[in-house]
Design a protein around this motif. Structure first.
Motif, PDB file in Angstrom:
ATOM      1  N   ARG A  72       6.128  -9.612  -8.268  1.00  0.00           N
ATOM      2  CA  ARG A  72       4.912 -10.408  -8.179  1.00  0.00           C
ATOM      3  C   ARG A  72       5.201 -11.847  -8.546  1.00  0.00           C
ATOM      4  NH1 ARG A  72       0.681  -7.728 -11.982  1.00  0.00           N
ATOM      5  NH2 ARG A  72      -0.609  -9.531 -11.350  1.00  0.00           N
ATOM      6  N   ASP A  73       4.383 -12.725  -8.012  1.00  0.00           N
ATOM      7  CA  ASP A  73       4.446 -14.140  -8.317  1.00  0.00           C
ATOM      8  C   ASP A  73       3.032 -14.555  -8.691  1.00  0.00           C
ATOM      9  OD1 ASP A  73       4.603 -16.913  -8.409  1.00  0.00           O
ATOM     10  OD2 ASP A  73       5.945 -17.052  -6.690  1.00  0.00           O
ATOM     11  N   ASN A  74       2.763 -14.595  -9.978  1.00  0.00           N
ATOM     12  CA  ASN A  74       1.406 -14.866 -10.436  1.00  0.00           C
ATOM     13  C   ASN A  74       0.951 -16.285 -10.100  1.00  0.00           C
ATOM     14  OD1 ASN A  74       1.178 -12.296 -11.420  1.00  0.00           O
ATOM     15  ND2 ASN A  74       1.487 -12.845 -13.572  1.00  0.00           N
ATOM     16  N   ALA A  75       1.884 -17.219 -10.009  1.00  0.00           N
ATOM     17  CA  ALA A  75       1.530 -18.585  -9.647  1.00  0.00           C
ATOM     18  C   ALA A  75       1.004 -18.669  -8.221  1.00  0.00           C
ATOM     19  CB  ALA A  75       2.725 -19.507  -9.824  1.00  0.00           C
ATOM     20  N   LYS A  76       1.420 -17.732  -7.367  1.00  0.00           N
ATOM     21  CA  LYS A  76       0.993 -17.704  -5.970  1.00  0.00           C
ATOM     22  C   LYS A  76      -0.020 -16.605  -5.677  1.00  0.00           C
ATOM     23  CE  LYS A  76       5.325 -19.582  -4.180  1.00  0.00           C
ATOM     24  NZ  LYS A  76       6.484 -19.340  -3.284  1.00  0.00           N
ATOM     25  N   ASN A  77      -0.404 -15.839  -6.682  1.00  0.00           N
ATOM     26  CA  ASN A  77      -1.312 -14.702  -6.499  1.00  0.00           C
ATOM     27  C   ASN A  77      -0.781 -13.740  -5.438  1.00  0.00           C
ATOM     28  OD1 ASN A  77      -2.934 -16.064  -8.332  1.00  0.00           O
ATOM     29  ND2 ASN A  77      -4.796 -15.874  -7.127  1.00  0.00           N
ATOM     30  N   MET A  78       0.492 -13.399  -5.551  1.00  0.00           N
ATOM     31  CA  MET A  78       1.139 -12.553  -4.557  1.00  0.00           C
ATOM     32  C   MET A  78       1.866 -11.386  -5.209  1.00  0.00           C
ATOM     33  SD  MET A  78       0.605 -13.817  -1.473  1.00  0.00           S
ATOM     34  CE  MET A  78       1.931 -13.157  -0.474  1.00  0.00           C
ATOM     35  N   VAL A  79       1.844 -10.260  -4.525  1.00  0.00           N
ATOM     36  CA  VAL A  79       2.640  -9.092  -4.872  1.00  0.00           C
ATOM     37  C   VAL A  79       3.447  -8.707  -3.648  1.00  0.00           C
ATOM     38  CG1 VAL A  79       2.622  -6.717  -5.683  1.00  0.00           C
ATOM     39  CG2 VAL A  79       0.905  -8.315  -6.506  1.00  0.00           C
ATOM     40  N   TYR A  80       4.672  -8.264  -3.874  1.00  0.00           N
ATOM     41  CA  TYR A  80       5.562  -7.932  -2.772  1.00  0.00           C
ATOM     42  C   TYR A  80       6.120  -6.526  -2.934  1.00  0.00           C
ATOM     43  CZ  TYR A  80       5.535 -13.025  -2.567  1.00  0.00           C
ATOM     44  OH  TYR A  80       5.149 -14.344  -2.527  1.00  0.00           O
ATOM     45  N   LEU A  81       6.467  -5.940  -1.820  1.00  0.00           N
ATOM     46  CA  LEU A  81       7.200  -4.684  -1.813  1.00  0.00           C
ATOM     47  C   LEU A  81       8.361  -4.840  -0.844  1.00  0.00           C
ATOM     48  CD1 LEU A  81       7.248  -1.760  -2.940  1.00  0.00           C
ATOM     49  CD2 LEU A  81       6.105  -1.080  -0.817  1.00  0.00           C
ATOM     50  N   GLN A  82       9.549  -4.968  -1.389  1.00  0.00           N
ATOM     51  CA  GLN A  82      10.753  -5.033  -0.582  1.00  0.00           C
ATOM     52  C   GLN A  82      11.228  -3.615  -0.321  1.00  0.00           C
ATOM     53  OE1 GLN A  82      12.482  -7.801   0.731  1.00  0.00           O
ATOM     54  NE2 GLN A  82      13.584  -6.192   1.824  1.00  0.00           N
ATOM     55  N   MET A  83      11.344  -3.250   0.936  1.00  0.00           N
ATOM     56  CA  MET A  83      11.719  -1.900   1.321  1.00  0.00           C
ATOM     57  C   MET A  83      13.034  -1.945   2.087  1.00  0.00           C
ATOM     58  SD  MET A  83       8.030  -0.250   2.374  1.00  0.00           S
ATOM     59  CE  MET A  83       7.843  -1.238   3.855  1.00  0.00           C
ATOM     60  N   ASN A  84      14.046  -1.332   1.523  1.00  0.00           N
ATOM     61  CA  ASN A  84      15.368  -1.282   2.124  1.00  0.00           C
ATOM     62  C   ASN A  84      15.740   0.153   2.467  1.00  0.00           C
ATOM     63  OD1 ASN A  84      15.671  -4.086   1.633  1.00  0.00           O
ATOM     64  ND2 ASN A  84      16.526  -3.689  -0.405  1.00  0.00           N
ATOM     65  N   SER A  85      16.753   0.293   3.299  1.00  0.00           N
ATOM     66  CA  SER A  85      17.251   1.612   3.695  1.00  0.00           C
ATOM     67  C   SER A  85      16.114   2.523   4.128  1.00  0.00           C
ATOM     68  CB  SER A  85      18.038   2.243   2.544  1.00  0.00           C
ATOM     69  OG  SER A  85      19.116   1.427   2.151  1.00  0.00           O
ATOM     70  N   LEU A  86      15.281   2.029   4.999  1.00  0.00           N
ATOM     71  CA  LEU A  86      14.081   2.753   5.398  1.00  0.00           C
ATOM     72  C   LEU A  86      14.411   4.023   6.165  1.00  0.00           C
ATOM     73  CD1 LEU A  86      11.868  -0.279   6.318  1.00  0.00           C
ATOM     74  CD2 LEU A  86      11.270   1.487   4.648  1.00  0.00           C
ATOM     75  N   LYS A  87      13.583   5.023   5.950  1.00  0.00           N
ATOM     76  CA  LYS A  87      13.718   6.323   6.583  1.00  0.00           C
ATOM     77  C   LYS A  87      12.463   6.620   7.390  1.00  0.00           C
ATOM     78  CE  LYS A  87      16.126   7.959   2.439  1.00  0.00           C
ATOM     79  NZ  LYS A  87      16.110   8.966   1.340  1.00  0.00           N
TER      80      LYS A  87
END
Length: 124
Positions: A72-87
């Motif tokens: 998360r980046d509270n200064a930007k009001n953002m949450v992220y989900l990085q998804m690798n090796s997807l199935k």
């Protein structure tokens, strides 16, 4: 109160990567623990990951730990989900959620606000 909007979903090949974003419109974003859930067709919604207010504590479902990263980046009001090796089994609608707590945890009932969801499809 807070409004959540997910983005970044789409079609990706197995083994690939996608980063989902959740934009929060509202005040006091840093007061919310944040989480990601997903729901596949014909299945109930399941916990994916969550992160504490300040971003110092994270947790993951067994099926995603080691492949997914929540941030998360509270200064930007953002949450992220990085998804690798997807199935292919990662195919689902992914939802961002906010909890009026230090962290939301695995229970849907702990979360007060939900986004509309974004579709992630992983092809084999």
């Amino acid at each position: 109160q807070v409004q959540l909007v997910e983005s970044g979903g789409g079609l990706v090949q197995a083994g690939g990567s996608v980063r989902l974003s959740c934009a929060a419109s509202g005040r006091s974003f840093s007061s919310y623990g944040m989480g990601w859930f997903r729901q596949a067709p014909g299945k109930e919604r399941e916990f994916v990951a969550d992160i504490s207010r300040g971003g110092g504590t994270t947790s993951y479902a067994d099926s995603t730990r080691g492949r997914f990263t929540i941030s998360r980046d509270n200064a930007k009001n953002m949450v992220y989900l990085q998804m690798n090796s997807l199935k292919p089994e990662d195919t689902a609608v992914y939802f961002c959620a906010a909890a009026l707590a230090l962290r939301g945890g695995v229970r849907e009932a702990n979360y007060n606000y939900w986004g509309q969801g974004t579709q992630v499809t992983v092809s084999s």
